[in-house]
Write a protein that holds these residues in place. Structure first.
Motif, PDB file in Angstrom:
ATOM      1  N   CYS A  18     -12.726   8.012  11.251  1.00 46.08           N
ATOM      2  CA  CYS A  18     -11.814   7.080  11.918  1.00 46.08           C
ATOM      3  C   CYS A  18     -10.394   7.327  11.402  1.00 46.08           C
ATOM      4  CB  CYS A  18     -12.241   5.655  11.608  1.00 46.08           C
ATOM      5  SG  CYS A  18     -11.078   4.421  12.182  1.00 46.08           S
ATOM      6  N   THR A  57      -7.775   5.322  11.906  1.00 51.55           N
ATOM      7  CA  THR A  57      -7.135   4.073  11.498  1.00 51.55           C
ATOM      8  C   THR A  57      -7.334   3.793  10.011  1.00 51.55           C
ATOM      9  OG1 THR A  57      -7.637   3.264  13.694  1.00 51.55           O
ATOM     10  CG2 THR A  57      -6.900   1.627  12.091  1.00 51.55           C
ATOM     11  N   CYS A  58      -8.567   3.966   9.547  1.00 53.77           N
ATOM     12  CA  CYS A  58      -8.860   3.646   8.143  1.00 53.77           C
ATOM     13  C   CYS A  58      -9.096   4.912   7.323  1.00 53.77           C
ATOM     14  CB  CYS A  58     -10.078   2.740   8.063  1.00 53.77           C
ATOM     15  SG  CYS A  58     -11.556   3.492   8.763  1.00 53.77           S
ATOM     16  N   CYS A  99     -12.417  -2.341   8.985  1.00 51.80           N
ATOM     17  CA  CYS A  99     -11.535  -1.740   9.982  1.00 51.80           C
ATOM     18  C   CYS A  99     -11.983  -2.152  11.384  1.00 51.80           C
ATOM     19  CB  CYS A  99     -11.576  -0.212   9.838  1.00 51.80           C
ATOM     20  SG  CYS A  99     -10.727   0.655  11.150  1.00 51.80           S
ATOM     21  N   ALA A 107     -10.994  -0.842  14.217  1.00 57.34           N
ATOM     22  CA  ALA A 107     -11.136   0.303  15.135  1.00 57.34           C
ATOM     23  C   ALA A 107     -12.546   0.890  15.115  1.00 57.34           C
ATOM     24  CB  ALA A 107     -10.111   1.371  14.786  1.00 57.34           C
ATOM     25  N   CYS A 108     -13.158   0.949  13.930  1.00 57.69           N
ATOM     26  CA  CYS A 108     -14.479   1.579  13.824  1.00 57.69           C
ATOM     27  C   CYS A 108     -15.541   0.580  13.378  1.00 57.69           C
ATOM     28  CB  CYS A 108     -14.418   2.741  12.845  1.00 57.69           C
ATOM     29  SG  CYS A 108     -13.933   2.231  11.189  1.00 57.69           S
TER      30      CYS A 108
HETATM   31 ZN   LIG Z   1     -11.800   2.744  10.873  1.00 56.40          ZN
END
Ligand SMILES: [Zn+2]
Length: 339
Positions: A160, A162-163, A174, A176-177
């Protein structure tokens, strides 16, 4: 005792340089994900296995002493330790025998026995090859004849963004995931399958499996090839068979007719006096062979009657019936009588 053959770092999805804190975080994240209570049906037993594996990995890697031994000897660290104790005991007893168990020679034994990271190798240099992927492709006979490039869809986990794969942003899962640290992405790759592939063949596509860990090379992709049944052609190794319908007069008088092949239709000669079920061989019209040639296509003659007759046709058949003497069932009846 370790039952898992998988690398513990891989199980936790962390590099082998991970800190104790990173190990703890990865464990908590995956434990939530794999917990058997969170799943049902067929998934449950799979998750139970993963959960067990995860706990095993965590138990070893969260213990500084066990982790050190694991880094040194790999999954068989417990056996390695037992060896070490035996060696020390032998050394304590003294005597010439102990010498054969000392120094670098002993380390070599470990490397041979456990195939792992011996004491001479740096644990930080450890890397693991990615897992192999397996998928299926069904080919038509025509594709077997010519070879084909198949598009194969693969599901592949990617970290991921984002993180950055940690599963957390500012100590929160997170978004996003959903805290898993990775996304599963669908990827399409093209695989070239050579002509003449056999049913049930596994085609290996090097380096198209899952990514490796710590710079380890990618796993391979295995494509399990099956050949779809065909409505017209039956496969017998590299030979093909098809049924060819002919009129009674074509069989009787001989004829030139068009017959199907895997490519375009060809003109074939029906010999005069052909019987039902007789075989016509079309050389080289089968599938490619391993030796580089082609198998044959066999046409099995099937004598068919028109579904209805005109008055003229009926009159001609009647005339034929009057001309022909003898009984086609004579041999059959005599054989049955003899028993
Ligand atoms: Zn993530």
């Amino acid at each position: 005792m370790a039952t898992s053959q998988r690398d513990y770092y891989q199980v936790l999805g962390i590099p082998n340089t991970a800190s104790a804190d990173e190990i703890k975080k990865a464990y908590r994240r995956l434990a939530r994900q794999f917990h058997p209570d969170m799943h049902s049906g067929a998934k449950k037993s799979e998750m139970e296995k993963k959960f067990k594996e995860l706990n095993e990995a965590h138990e070893v890697l969260s213990d500084t002493d066990k982790r050190k031994k694991y880094d040194r000897y790999g999954a068989q660290w417990e056996q390695a330790e037992a060896y070490e104790r035996a060696r020390q005991a032998a050394g304590a007893q003294g005597g010439g025998q102990a010498h054969s168990f000392s120094g670098e020679g002993f380390s070599d034994i470990f490397e041979n026995l456990f195939g792992g990271r011996g004491r001479s190798g740096s644990p930080r240099g450890f890397s693991a090859q990615g897992e192999d992927l397996e998928t299926e492709a069904e080919l038509s006979l025509r594709e077997v004849l010519t070879g084909v490039t198949k598009r194969v869809n693969l599901m592949e986990p990617t970290p991921c963004l984002t993180c950055r794969g940690s599963g957390a942003v500012r100590n929160r899962p997170c978004q996003a995931c959903l805290g898993t640290g990775s996304h599963v992405e669908s990827k399409t790759i093209e695989v070239k399958i050579p002509a003449g592939v056999q049913d049930g063949t596994r085609v290996r596509v090097a380096g198209k499996g899952q990514p490796g860990v710590n710079g380890g090379k990618r796993g391979d992709l295995y494509l399990h090839v099956t050949i779809a049944p065909d409505k017209i052609f039956r496969r017998q190794g590299s030979d093909l068979q098809a049924t060819l319908p002919v009129w009674p007069w074509e069989a009787a008088l001989g004829a030139e007719v068009m017959a199907p092949t895997l490519t375009e239709p060809v003109r074939v000669k029906i010999p005069a006096g052909s019987r039902a079920e007789s075989k016509l061989r079309l050389k080289g019209k089968g599938l490619p062979t391993a030796a580089g040639g082609h198998g044959d296509l066999f046409l099995i003659l099937q004598i068919v009657m028109p579904s209805s007759l005109t008055d003229d046709e009926r009159a001609l058949f009647a005339q034929l019936g009057r001309l022909r003497t003898g009984d086609p069932r004579a041999d059959l009846l005599a054989a049955a009588q003899r028993g």
